[in-house]
Design an enzyme around this catalytic site. Structure first.
Site, PDB file in Angstrom:
ATOM      1  N   LYS A  28       6.517  -5.281   8.293  1.00  0.00           N
ATOM      2  CA  LYS A  28       5.930  -4.158   7.581  1.00  0.00           C
ATOM      3  C   LYS A  28       7.013  -3.113   7.370  1.00  0.00           C
ATOM      4  O   LYS A  28       7.656  -2.673   8.308  1.00  0.00           O
ATOM      5  CB  LYS A  28       4.798  -3.572   8.435  1.00  0.00           C
ATOM      6  CG  LYS A  28       4.010  -2.503   7.733  1.00  0.00           C
ATOM      7  CD  LYS A  28       2.755  -2.227   8.538  1.00  0.00           C
ATOM      8  CE  LYS A  28       1.736  -1.513   7.684  1.00  0.00           C
ATOM      9  NZ  LYS A  28       0.410  -1.565   8.258  1.00  0.00           N
TER      10      LYS A  28
ATOM     11  N   GLU B  49       5.142  -1.960   2.340  1.00  0.00           N
ATOM     12  CA  GLU B  49       4.804  -3.328   1.985  1.00  0.00           C
ATOM     13  C   GLU B  49       4.884  -4.216   3.226  1.00  0.00           C
ATOM     14  O   GLU B  49       5.604  -3.914   4.167  1.00  0.00           O
ATOM     15  CB  GLU B  49       5.792  -3.866   0.946  1.00  0.00           C
ATOM     16  CG  GLU B  49       5.679  -3.177  -0.394  1.00  0.00           C
ATOM     17  CD  GLU B  49       6.811  -3.574  -1.319  1.00  0.00           C
ATOM     18  OE1 GLU B  49       6.534  -4.115  -2.387  1.00  0.00           O
ATOM     19  OE2 GLU B  49       7.975  -3.349  -0.945  1.00  0.00           O
ATOM     20  N   VAL B  50       4.165  -5.318   3.186  1.00  0.00           N
ATOM     21  CA  VAL B  50       4.224  -6.277   4.280  1.00  0.00           C
ATOM     22  C   VAL B  50       4.728  -7.598   3.719  1.00  0.00           C
ATOM     23  O   VAL B  50       4.257  -8.064   2.675  1.00  0.00           O
ATOM     24  CB  VAL B  50       2.842  -6.503   4.925  1.00  0.00           C
ATOM     25  CG1 VAL B  50       2.964  -7.405   6.145  1.00  0.00           C
ATOM     26  CG2 VAL B  50       2.211  -5.182   5.304  1.00  0.00           C
TER      27      VAL B  50
ATOM     28  N   ASP C 151      -7.066   3.208  13.044  1.00  0.00           N
ATOM     29  CA  ASP C 151      -7.251   2.692  11.690  1.00  0.00           C
ATOM     30  C   ASP C 151      -7.908   1.319  11.705  1.00  0.00           C
ATOM     31  O   ASP C 151      -7.406   0.359  11.130  1.00  0.00           O
ATOM     32  CB  ASP C 151      -5.915   2.651  10.954  1.00  0.00           C
ATOM     33  CG  ASP C 151      -6.118   2.654   9.441  1.00  0.00           C
ATOM     34  OD1 ASP C 151      -7.240   2.966   8.996  1.00  0.00           O
ATOM     35  OD2 ASP C 151      -5.162   2.340   8.715  1.00  0.00           O
TER      36      ASP C 151
ATOM     37  N   GLY D 170       0.835  -1.191   0.000  1.00  0.00           N
ATOM     38  CA  GLY D 170       0.000   0.000   0.000  1.00  0.00           C
ATOM     39  C   GLY D 170       0.860   1.227   0.000  1.00  0.00           C
ATOM     40  O   GLY D 170       2.075   1.148  -0.122  1.00  0.00           O
ATOM     41  N   GLY D 171       0.216   2.361   0.131  1.00  0.00           N
ATOM     42  CA  GLY D 171       0.947   3.609   0.121  1.00  0.00           C
ATOM     43  C   GLY D 171       1.941   3.695   1.258  1.00  0.00           C
ATOM     44  O   GLY D 171       2.970   4.336   1.146  1.00  0.00           O
ATOM     45  N   PHE D 172       1.640   3.006   2.339  1.00  0.00           N
ATOM     46  CA  PHE D 172       2.516   3.054   3.514  1.00  0.00           C
ATOM     47  C   PHE D 172       3.787   2.259   3.305  1.00  0.00           C
ATOM     48  O   PHE D 172       4.779   2.478   3.945  1.00  0.00           O
ATOM     49  CB  PHE D 172       1.763   2.487   4.721  1.00  0.00           C
ATOM     50  CG  PHE D 172       1.278   1.082   4.489  1.00  0.00           C
ATOM     51  CD1 PHE D 172       2.109   0.015   4.753  1.00  0.00           C
ATOM     52  CD2 PHE D 172      -0.008   0.836   3.993  1.00  0.00           C
ATOM     53  CE1 PHE D 172       1.671  -1.281   4.524  1.00  0.00           C
ATOM     54  CE2 PHE D 172      -0.439  -0.447   3.771  1.00  0.00           C
ATOM     55  CZ  PHE D 172       0.408  -1.516   4.027  1.00  0.00           C
TER      56      PHE D 172
END
Ligand SMILES: *[C@@H]1O[C@H](CO)[C@@H](O)[C@H](O)[C@H]1NC(C)=O
Ligand SMILES: *[C@@H]1O[C@H](CO)[C@@H](O)[C@H](O)[C@H]1NC(C)=O
Ligand SMILES: *[C@@H]1O[C@H](CO)[C@@H](O)[C@H](O)[C@H]1NC(C)=O
Ligand SMILES: *[C@@H]1O[C@H](CO)[C@@H](O)[C@H](O)[C@H]1NC(C)=O
Length: 681
Positions: A375, A360-361, A471, A356-358
């Site tokens: 993460k 990767e996991v 979140d 995602g924008g944050f």
């Protein structure tokens, strides 16, 4: 292989020559040498090497000389000096001692005396002493094969051939070479190569020629040296012994004669049988490594060092971390990047759990720990990092059976890695929206909602701080193998002290889960409750809180559920995949609770403690109806609110990297990441 001295009388063919000479013809040939060769007179280091058939003049001992003379003199006879002649052909070998520079050389000698024992070795080659050198009384002619350059005799190099008359100061000399008739050029020779070497010395019409060639070659048509010499001037006694002399100094080599032929004339000279000559022993290679080899080895070592250094630098860079003194207390929670790199097989794309924008996991495996999820959050500001890490680490101390255990972290330049336990069941959204997972039954859904309510209640009330999750959404709710629910993704949460500073201005979260007041008053336990309410509706209805692809009336889940309720058929909102396998009053309770939690009036929302009571049916829901203000009002979709960094591009946003903002009085840091609808998650 004994070759006796041949005294041949060429009465018929050489009557003319013999007419002038009363002497017997003087001619012999040795194709190798044998012990007790009575015709040869040896002294000094010279000896026959019986086994090999070699005449060894020097062994590898320093400061030695050796002589070998034919024991009868070559008598010039009464011939006029211009018709005096001789010819000789010999094969010699100069073998350097392994690891040492070779010296000093071999000389073919004509001498009035066989006794040269008073001569000196080293540069005098066993021919002269310091007192006899240069004196005409020496009565000596030598053809030297000199492998040392002696400055006192003006030697041209350390690989030369010279004609010496009563002196080592050569009358003429040249670098060892031979004329190649085939190629028409001179080719150089190395005297000290250890290879057998042919030498011819011819004297005729007062002209002395010296010719060299490698063993297998025919005699070259052009001599190396050619000099006018009056032999009778050198040898007034008109007699000379012929033979060899050789010497070593501090420089040593094995020096051998392999074969020798001598005659009064070129025509009568018997040729050597090369095939019968002995072979030269090659000393075992205990060779001192040559300078070239050393240079090569040094270069190799340097290259290897450079490569290893490069690898080290590369590895150091590859595994580089950022570590600061303030992190000291978190040591036990700190993972090395290398261990995480290895655990995730180099952050292998095949092991990627999400993106995602944050960041990767990745899935990984640590020894002793087992399955982990790593993460990778990229960030570009170091500002606020200290507090953020402190929060993350403290969150690691939060213990609740329905929280995904946070194991630790790692910091790199521009990157923070959070390590948590791997949840084999995956996230709830996969069950709700992906066909590859089996749909959850109603009882499973309710159990998960209860699990998460309990975890969130713990965060709000059970820990020493109020912890806001910030979140809550289906993709942050993880399941284990038994489909128990775990609240995860603590990287996004932050603390507030009990009672104080509960509201912050920074808004983070995911559309559809975000309470309206977020933009004005910021996050609070109330906004978490709102998000949980949205999550409850999502789980029960199997639909995302906001789905732009739906018809307008169904687009907002809250509004749609509310409409169903108003129409008196609340259970119509339920996930159609459940069919009729659900308990209607439970469904109604969950949907109503979801609506209550998503009330736009924050004060109307229950606390998480109350939610836990309701959802576990320890308390009945408060009395409220579709007419209760604030209930069933859809939160406007916060399109185009730039401060939230919401991004509506397709798929997970890479266009909006986590924005790190320090905000509010306590300078907290938030990584606001936004999940986009329609991305299939
Ligand atoms: C070489 O020998 C000749 C005659 O034997 C002599 O005249 C000449 O000077 C000698 N040259 C050298 C350089 O010794
Ligand atoms: C010596 O060499 C010259 C050519 O340089 C040749 O003319 C002469 O015949 C040779 N003499 C002997 C004895 O080989
Ligand atoms: C070959 O060597 C001889 C004797 O050293 C010399 O006189 C001659 O000039 C040389 N020839 C060439 C082509 O170098
Ligand atoms: C050689 O030397 C001797 C004695 O010095 C002399 O008699 C003779 O003429 C010389 N021969 C030549 C060819 O120069």
């Amino acid at each position: 292989m004994a070759q006796r001295l041949h005294l041949l009388l060429f009465v018929h063919f050489f009557s003319k020559l013999l007419c002038f000479s009363s002497q017997q013809d003087f001619s012999f040939v040795y194709n190798g040498f044998n012990q007790g060769q009575a015709d040869l007179n040896l002294d000094g280091a010279a000896r026959f090497q019986n086994s090999d058939g070699l005449l060894q003049l020097t062994d590898a001992t320093a400061q030695k000389m050796g002589h070998a003379f034919f024991n009868k003199p070559f008598d010039f006879g009464s011939v006029p000096s211009q018709s005096l002649s001789f010819s000789t052909h010999f094969v010699c070998a100069l073998v350097p001692k392994p690891g040492a520079d070779g010296g000093h050389g071999i000389a073919f000698v004509l001498s009035s005396s066989m006794d040269l024992t008073q001569a000196d070795p080293t540069q005098y080659l066993g021919l002269f002493s310091i007192s006899t050198n240069g004196s005409p009384s020496s009565q000596l002619l030598a053809i030297e094969l000199d492998t040392v350059q002696s400055a006192e005799f003006d030697d041209i190099d350390k690989n030369h051939v010279g004609i010496d008359i009563n002196s080592l100061h050569s009358n003429v000399s040249a670098s060892a070479s031979y004329y190649s008739d085939r190629k028409g050029t001179n080719k150089s020779l190395t005297l000290l190569s250890g290879a057998p070497l042919q030498v011819w010395v011819d004297y005729e019409d007062s002209l002395l020629n010296v010719t060299l060639a490698p063993l297998r070659n025919k005699k070259p048509s052009r001599p190396l040296l050619s000099r006018n010499i009056n032999l009778t001037e050198i040898f007034p006694g008109r007699k000379a012994f012929v033979g060899f002399s050789a010497a070593t100094g501090s420089l040593i080599s094995y020096q051998y004669i392999l074969g020798w032929s001598f005659s009064r004339s070129r025509v009568s000279l018997q040729s050597l049988d090369i095939s019968k000559l002995p072979t030269v022993p090659r000393p075992k290679i205990t060779k001192k490594t040559s300078p070239l080899l050393i240079v090569l080895l040094v270069i190799l070592a340097l290259v290897v060092t450079a490569v290893l250094g490069g690898v080290c630098v590369y590895r150091r860079k590859k595994y580089a971390e950022v570590k600061e003194p303030w992190e000291e207390p978190y040591g036990p929670l700190r993972y090395s990047y290398k261990s995480l790199y290895k655990a995730t097989r180099g952050f292998n794309k095949d092991d990627r759990l999400g993106q995602g924008g944050f960041g990767e996991v990745f899935k990984g495996n640590l020894p002793l720990v087992g399955g982990i999820a790593v993460k990778r959050l990229s960030h570009d500001a170091e500002q606020g990092m200290k507090q953020f890490v402190a929060e993350v680490v403290t969150m690691g101390s939060l213990k609740h059976k329905n929280l995904v255990p946070l194991l630790g972290y790692c910091r790199r330049k521009g990157e923070l890695l959070l390590v948590s336990k791997y949840m084999e069941g995956g996230s709830v959204d996969q069950y709700l929206f992906h066909s590859d997972k089996p749909p959850l039954s109603w009882s499973q859904r309710l159990a998960i909602l209860r699990d998460i309510a309990s975890a969130l209640c713990y965060l709000h009330t059970g820990a020493s701080h109020v912890v806001l999750h910030r979140d809550i959404k289906a993709s942050n709710v993880m399941l284990n193998g038994d489909l128990q629910g775990f609240l995860g993704d603590f990287g996004m949460a932050r603390f507030d002290d009990h009672g104080a500073n509960l509201y912050t201005t920074a808004a983070v979260g995911t559309i559809g889960y975000m309470a309206l007041e977020l933009t004005s008053t910021g996050t609070s336990t109330g906004t978490d409750v709102y998000a949980f309410g949205a999550f409850m509706l999502e789980v029960a209805c199997g639909r995302r809180p906001f789905d732009p692809e739906m018809p307008v009336e169904k687009r907002h889940l809250v509004k749609w559920v509310f409409e169903c309720w108003r129409k008196g058929s609340l259970v119509d909102a339920i996930d159609t995949r459940l069919g009729s396998k659900f308990i209607p009053w439970e469904v109604e309770m969950v949907l109503k609770l979801g609506l209550l939690c998503t009330s736009i009036v924050p004060d109307s929302r229950p606390t998480m403690e109350q939610v836990v009571q309701y959802i576990n049916m320890h308390q009945t829901l408060p009395d409220f109806s579709p007419d209760t203000p604030g209930v069933g009002v859809s939160t406007p979709v916060l399109m185009g609110v730039p401060s939230l960094g919401i991004n509506f591009s397709s798929g997970f946003s890479s266009a909006s990297p986590p924005s790190v903002s320090s905000s509010s009085a306590n300078n907290s840091m938030f990584i606001s990441h936004t999940i986009i609808y329609g991305d299939g998650r």
